[in-house]
Write a protein that holds these residues in place. Sequence first.
Motif, PDB file in Angstrom:
ATOM      1  N   SER A  85       0.832  -1.200   0.000  1.00  0.00           N
ATOM      2  CA  SER A  85       0.000   0.000   0.000  1.00  0.00           C
ATOM      3  C   SER A  85       0.869   1.253   0.000  1.00  0.00           C
ATOM      4  CB  SER A  85      -0.923  -0.006   1.220  1.00  0.00           C
ATOM      5  OG  SER A  85      -1.714   1.164   1.256  1.00  0.00           O
ATOM      6  N   GLU A  86       1.929   1.235   0.809  1.00  0.00           N
ATOM      7  CA  GLU A  86       2.841   2.377   0.867  1.00  0.00           C
ATOM      8  C   GLU A  86       3.595   2.541  -0.452  1.00  0.00           C
ATOM      9  OE1 GLU A  86       5.319   1.517   4.190  1.00  0.00           O
ATOM     10  OE2 GLU A  86       3.740   1.859   5.678  1.00  0.00           O
ATOM     11  N   LEU A  87       4.073   1.417  -1.007  1.00  0.00           N
ATOM     12  CA  LEU A  87       4.807   1.475  -2.266  1.00  0.00           C
ATOM     13  C   LEU A  87       3.902   1.938  -3.401  1.00  0.00           C
ATOM     14  CD1 LEU A  87       7.365   0.982  -3.918  1.00  0.00           C
ATOM     15  CD2 LEU A  87       6.707  -1.427  -4.117  1.00  0.00           C
ATOM     16  N   MET A  88       2.630   1.520  -3.369  1.00  0.00           N
ATOM     17  CA  MET A  88       1.684   1.924  -4.401  1.00  0.00           C
ATOM     18  C   MET A  88       1.537   3.444  -4.431  1.00  0.00           C
ATOM     19  SD  MET A  88      -0.442   0.697  -6.749  1.00  0.00           S
ATOM     20  CE  MET A  88      -1.273  -0.840  -6.353  1.00  0.00           C
ATOM     21  N   ARG A  89       1.507   4.074  -3.265  1.00  0.00           N
ATOM     22  CA  ARG A  89       1.381   5.527  -3.203  1.00  0.00           C
ATOM     23  C   ARG A  89       2.566   6.209  -3.879  1.00  0.00           C
ATOM     24  NH1 ARG A  89      -2.504   7.503  -0.030  1.00  0.00           N
ATOM     25  NH2 ARG A  89      -3.636   6.015   1.256  1.00  0.00           N
ATOM     26  N   GLU A  90       3.747   5.645  -3.621  1.00  0.00           N
ATOM     27  CA  GLU A  90       4.935   6.227  -4.240  1.00  0.00           C
ATOM     28  C   GLU A  90       4.925   5.995  -5.752  1.00  0.00           C
ATOM     29  OE1 GLU A  90       6.976   8.182  -2.293  1.00  0.00           O
ATOM     30  OE2 GLU A  90       5.263   7.716  -1.014  1.00  0.00           O
ATOM     31  N   GLY A 183      -9.269   0.793  -0.889  1.00  0.00           N
ATOM     32  CA  GLY A 183      -8.060   0.338  -1.561  1.00  0.00           C
ATOM     33  C   GLY A 183      -8.168   0.210  -3.067  1.00  0.00           C
ATOM     34  N   SER A 184      -9.272   0.648  -3.657  1.00  0.00           N
ATOM     35  CA  SER A 184      -9.417   0.522  -5.109  1.00  0.00           C
ATOM     36  C   SER A 184      -8.562   1.548  -5.842  1.00  0.00           C
ATOM     37  CB  SER A 184     -10.881   0.684  -5.526  1.00  0.00           C
ATOM     38  OG  SER A 184     -11.617  -0.475  -5.204  1.00  0.00           O
ATOM     39  N   LEU A 205      -6.753   5.087  -4.622  1.00  0.00           N
ATOM     40  CA  LEU A 205      -5.841   5.886  -5.423  1.00  0.00           C
ATOM     41  C   LEU A 205      -6.610   6.495  -6.595  1.00  0.00           C
ATOM     42  CD1 LEU A 205      -2.819   3.430  -5.427  1.00  0.00           C
ATOM     43  CD2 LEU A 205      -3.067   5.501  -4.082  1.00  0.00           C
ATOM     44  N   LEU A 206      -6.735   7.824  -6.568  1.00  0.00           N
ATOM     45  CA  LEU A 206      -7.477   8.539  -7.598  1.00  0.00           C
ATOM     46  C   LEU A 206      -6.598   9.596  -8.264  1.00  0.00           C
ATOM     47  CD1 LEU A 206      -9.737   8.284  -4.892  1.00  0.00           C
ATOM     48  CD2 LEU A 206     -11.153   8.469  -6.928  1.00  0.00           C
ATOM     49  N   PHE A 226      -5.327  11.975  -4.314  1.00  0.00           N
ATOM     50  CA  PHE A 226      -5.952  12.701  -5.411  1.00  0.00           C
ATOM     51  C   PHE A 226      -4.922  13.571  -6.135  1.00  0.00           C
ATOM     52  CE2 PHE A 226      -9.563  12.058  -2.497  1.00  0.00           C
ATOM     53  CZ  PHE A 226     -10.577  11.686  -3.357  1.00  0.00           C
ATOM     54  N   CYS A 227      -3.655  13.206  -6.089  1.00  0.00           N
ATOM     55  CA  CYS A 227      -2.603  14.033  -6.690  1.00  0.00           C
ATOM     56  C   CYS A 227      -2.934  14.352  -8.153  1.00  0.00           C
ATOM     57  CB  CYS A 227      -1.262  13.319  -6.637  1.00  0.00           C
ATOM     58  SG  CYS A 227      -0.593  13.113  -4.983  1.00  0.00           S
ATOM     59  N   GLY A 228      -2.993  15.636  -8.469  1.00  0.00           N
ATOM     60  CA  GLY A 228      -3.225  16.037  -9.846  1.00  0.00           C
ATOM     61  C   GLY A 228      -4.618  15.749 -10.371  1.00  0.00           C
ATOM     62  N   ALA A 229      -5.544  15.350  -9.509  1.00  0.00           N
ATOM     63  CA  ALA A 229      -6.903  15.033  -9.960  1.00  0.00           C
ATOM     64  C   ALA A 229      -7.695  16.313 -10.229  1.00  0.00           C
ATOM     65  CB  ALA A 229      -7.631  14.187  -8.925  1.00  0.00           C
TER      66      ALA A 229
END
Length: 301
Positions: A85-90, A183-184, A205-206, A226-229
């Motif tokens: 989950s942490e790696l996915m954010r990065e 977690g979607s 993650l959006l 929502f980075c850049g959303a």
Amino acid sequence: MMKDHPFSSLIRLNIGGKKFCTTIDTLTQREPDSMLAAMFSGRHTVSEDPDKGYVFIDRDGKHFRHILNWLRDGVVPTLTDAEYSELMREAVYYQLLGLVEGINSVLTRRREGDELEAELTRADIIKCLQYEKVKFRGVNFSGLDLSKLDLSYVDFSYASLKNVFFSRANLQCAKFRDVDAEGSIFHNATLRECEFTGANLRGALLAGANLKSANLQDACLVDCSFCGADLSSAHLQTADLTNANLEGANLEGANLKGAKLNNANLKGANLQRAYLRHVNLQNTHLEDARLDGANLVGAIR
């Protein structure tokens, strides 16, 4: 300004205090459309510490070695679900879509046998999409890969959508009322005018998603990215955005009345003409955010 290095391809990085050394080829070849590739492609000017020669990136460096190893050999590391989950954010922050898909694939295989199986397959869903007014209300889709499908106007209300992969899907005007979508992944998905009223999107993650005029009232958006959303004109009344990352997001004209923004990251966000009346912004990160014309009457800052 970063000039040509004495060893032409050598790059020293400082990621949130952790130091790494790699090459331009590593950062640009495997994922040429990523943020890292863009930074070191030569098309942009990158600042560095003139005394120490390190390019600083303000991110947690805990998992950056996995980022580099992915870029070097394309192998997804073996980690716990929490670490993934942490790696996915990065991976989403650095726009490493191949790594995002790799992690999702590993998690999907891992979940097999651990949860109730999804009631429909991707192939079943594609067949259903041939008909008008498709409804999947209350159906269990946990762990399915529904990326890149045209799911516009589909009704998913009350469904179980845990860890579903919706990346780059067209979900315009779809209904997600009271779904459990913890977690979607909605990375770069089209979600214009979608309804997420009362939905649980914790940890979803959006990043890069188009949520223009979407209805997220009363939704749980804790730890969401929502980075850049694009959330312009979105309805976020009483939504829980605790710890959410909205860095660089477009919230122009969004309604955040009663929203919880404790420790939310709104750095560089566009909040022009946003409704923030009486919202508590004391523990919100607003560096470089644009607040022109925002309604801040009674807001706590």
